[in-house]
Design an enzyme around this catalytic site. Structure first.
Site, short mmCIF file in Angstrom:
data_model
loop_
_atom_site.label_atom_id
_atom_site.label_comp_id
_atom_site.label_asym_id
_atom_site.label_seq_id
_atom_site.Cartn_x
_atom_site.Cartn_y
_atom_site.Cartn_z
N ASP A 132 -2.25 12.00 6.29
CA ASP A 132 -3.14 11.34 7.27
C ASP A 132 -4.12 12.32 7.92
O ASP A 132 -4.56 12.09 9.06
CB ASP A 132 -2.34 10.64 8.38
N LYS A 157 -7.96 13.12 4.27
CA LYS A 157 -8.33 13.69 2.97
C LYS A 157 -9.24 12.74 2.18
O LYS A 157 -10.11 13.18 1.46
CB LYS A 157 -7.09 13.98 2.13
N GLY A 180 -1.93 6.70 1.63
CA GLY A 180 -2.93 5.77 2.11
C GLY A 180 -4.19 6.55 2.44
O GLY A 180 -4.19 7.37 3.33
N HIS A 181 -5.23 6.34 1.64
CA HIS A 181 -6.48 7.07 1.87
C HIS A 181 -7.57 6.08 2.25
O HIS A 181 -7.83 5.13 1.54
CB HIS A 181 -6.89 7.84 0.60
N GLN A 218 -0.47 12.95 0.68
CA GLN A 218 0.44 13.39 1.76
C GLN A 218 -0.02 14.75 2.31
O GLN A 218 -1.20 15.07 2.21
CB GLN A 218 1.89 13.44 1.28
#
Ligand code: IMP
Length: 429
Positions: free
Chosen positions: A12, A15, A39-40, A224
């Site tokens: 988080d 990235k 989750g991006h 991550q």
């Protein structure tokens, strides 16, 4: 030039936005570990993309690759591709035939394990990540190539039967959970997935090796963050893959060089201007007060994958420095500096103390970290809205000082500064 991007904190870090920005100059964007636990978020104009498996280069219409170190829930991958294509994005994807696949029993076991692990549970995203990597290492997982082969030679029903029997027993007898795993339903779906992978899978190592040897630019996208690395993170509050540089080489099947070219020319460490994390475990610089709530709300700090409120803390240099070291970061991309605007003071955790003794090295257990008292450097904040700044000199002096302090602590230049969610809201230096 081949660039690798890694999170230096708890995931988080932002990235997705950095990869999207850098992808403009890349020919290929590749992921190499993790699964849909990632989750991006990428924001381009009016479009907000919440990506879980698809590399963030999709917003720049790049060739996308997922290496063998990743794990895939086919249902989620297919729905992500369908959704992206519906919204007009081209998904030019190659998945490694060696990627392990997530089955419905992995999802059930993820929840069961979490309950069993009690206060040593990482607080997983319930995407089946630990169980699917466990099957990989127990050597009875199923890879994309195995799936296709078993469909062709008729062995898939036998495999699914054996695994559902085994996992069903574990769920029922070990974890005392009733389940409704339906062999036929699983089979029907995996026959469809096999057809999907016939189109999208292949030898990723070969593809990337030759692309690099021919002078193409590859952007490697870590998922991550360092603290979630299975080996170097805060075990057991980690994920089940190597989220640091080593994971790139094994997760793509590459060495240091492809013919006479470097596999990775530059490592960029992404650092959020403060700390945030979902999941369990000690967090010494955590802000359990109004300032923490204020940052959470201003920064919309809720998990992209699970929607859980993220825990907030000050920037922790002990942790960041460790992952600058582990990844060999050449540069830092500092994200979300704009969120700190409006605070009278900002703090940087520069060390920990246990019983007034300085902790100079990173500690290996949560128990030891729990005993730590964070030591802060307190700096004056800034009030100005910085979201329209596009040059370093445009930033308020105190924001510049904050950036300089990070450079001094890490010994690495901050080359990109995020001042808002849009692709354009980046200050290059
Ligand atoms: P798992 O990867 O779902 O097994 O979760 C293990 C730990 O990693 C939990 O604390 C999760 O919240 C955390 N985690 C996994 N993926 C991400 C991510 O992409 N960002 C932030 N935290 C993550």
């Amino acid at each position: 030039m081949n660039v690798a991007v890694f999170g230096m904190q708890w995931g988080d870090e932002g990235k997705g936005k950095i990869v999207d920005y850098l992808a403009e100059k890349a020919d290929i964007v590749a992921r190499f570990q993790g699964g849909s636990n990632a989750g991006h978020t990428v924001i381009v104009g009016n479009e907000t993309l919440k990506l879980h498996l698809i590399p963030s280069g999709v917003a720049q219409n790049k060739k996308l690759v997922i290496g063998n170190g990743a794990v895939i829930n086919p249902e989620e991958l297919i729905s992500e591709i369908t959704e992206l294509e519906k919204r007009g994005f081209r998904v030019d994807l190659l998945v490694s035939e060696r990627v392990h696949l997530v089955f419905p029993y992995h999802l059930l076991l993820d929840g069961a394990l979490h309950a069993h692990q009690g206060n040593r549970a990482a607080g997983s995203t319930k995407k089946g990540i630990a169980p699917v990597y466990a099957d990989k290492y127990e050597r009875h997982g199923l890879r994309v190539a195995d799936l296709i082969e078993m469909v062709d030679n008729g062995e898939l029903p036998g495999y699914v039967h054996k695994m559902v029997e085994l996992k069903g027993k574990m769920l029922h007898h070990v974890f005392e959970i009733e389940h409704n795993l339906d062999e036929q339903q699983i089979l029907d779906k995996f026959y469809i997935y096999a057809n999907f992978f016939r189109k999208y899978s292949g030898n990723v190592t070969d593809e990337i090796y030759h692309a690099i040897a021919e002078g193409k630019n590859v952007l490697f996208e870590g998922a991550q963050g360092g603290l979630l690395d299975i080996d170097h993170g805060l075990y057991p509050y980690v994920t089940s893959s190597n989220t640091t540089l080593g994971g790139l080489y094994t997760g793509m099947g590459l060495g240091l060089r492809c013919k006479n070219k470097n596999t990775v020319d530059k490592v960029i460490g992404v650092v959020k201007a403060y700390t945030s994390r979902v999941g369990e475990g000690p967090l010494p610089a955590e802000l359990l007060n109004e300032t923490g709530n204020w940052i959470r709300e201003k920064g919309h700090e809720y998990g992209t994958t699970t929607g859980r409120p993220r825990r907030i803390g000050w920037l922790d240099m002990l942790e960041v420095n460790n992952f600058v070291m582990v990844n060999g970061a050449d540069e830092i991309a500092l994200t979300r500096l704009d969120i700190l605007s409006g605070l009278k003071q900002v703090k940087i955790c520069v060390n920990y103390a246990i019983d007034d003794v300085l902790v100079r090295q990173r500690l290996a257990t949560g128990g030891a970290i729990q005993k730590c008292r964070p030591l802060y450097e307190v700096m004056a904040g800034w009030d100005e809205d910085i979201s329209n700044c596009r040059k370093f000199e445009d930033l308020p002096v105190n924001a510049q000082r904050y950036v300089h302090r990070i450079e001094e602590f890490t010994g690495v230049p901050v080359k990109l500064i995020g001042v808002g969610p849009e692709r354009s809201q980046i200050i290059p230096r």
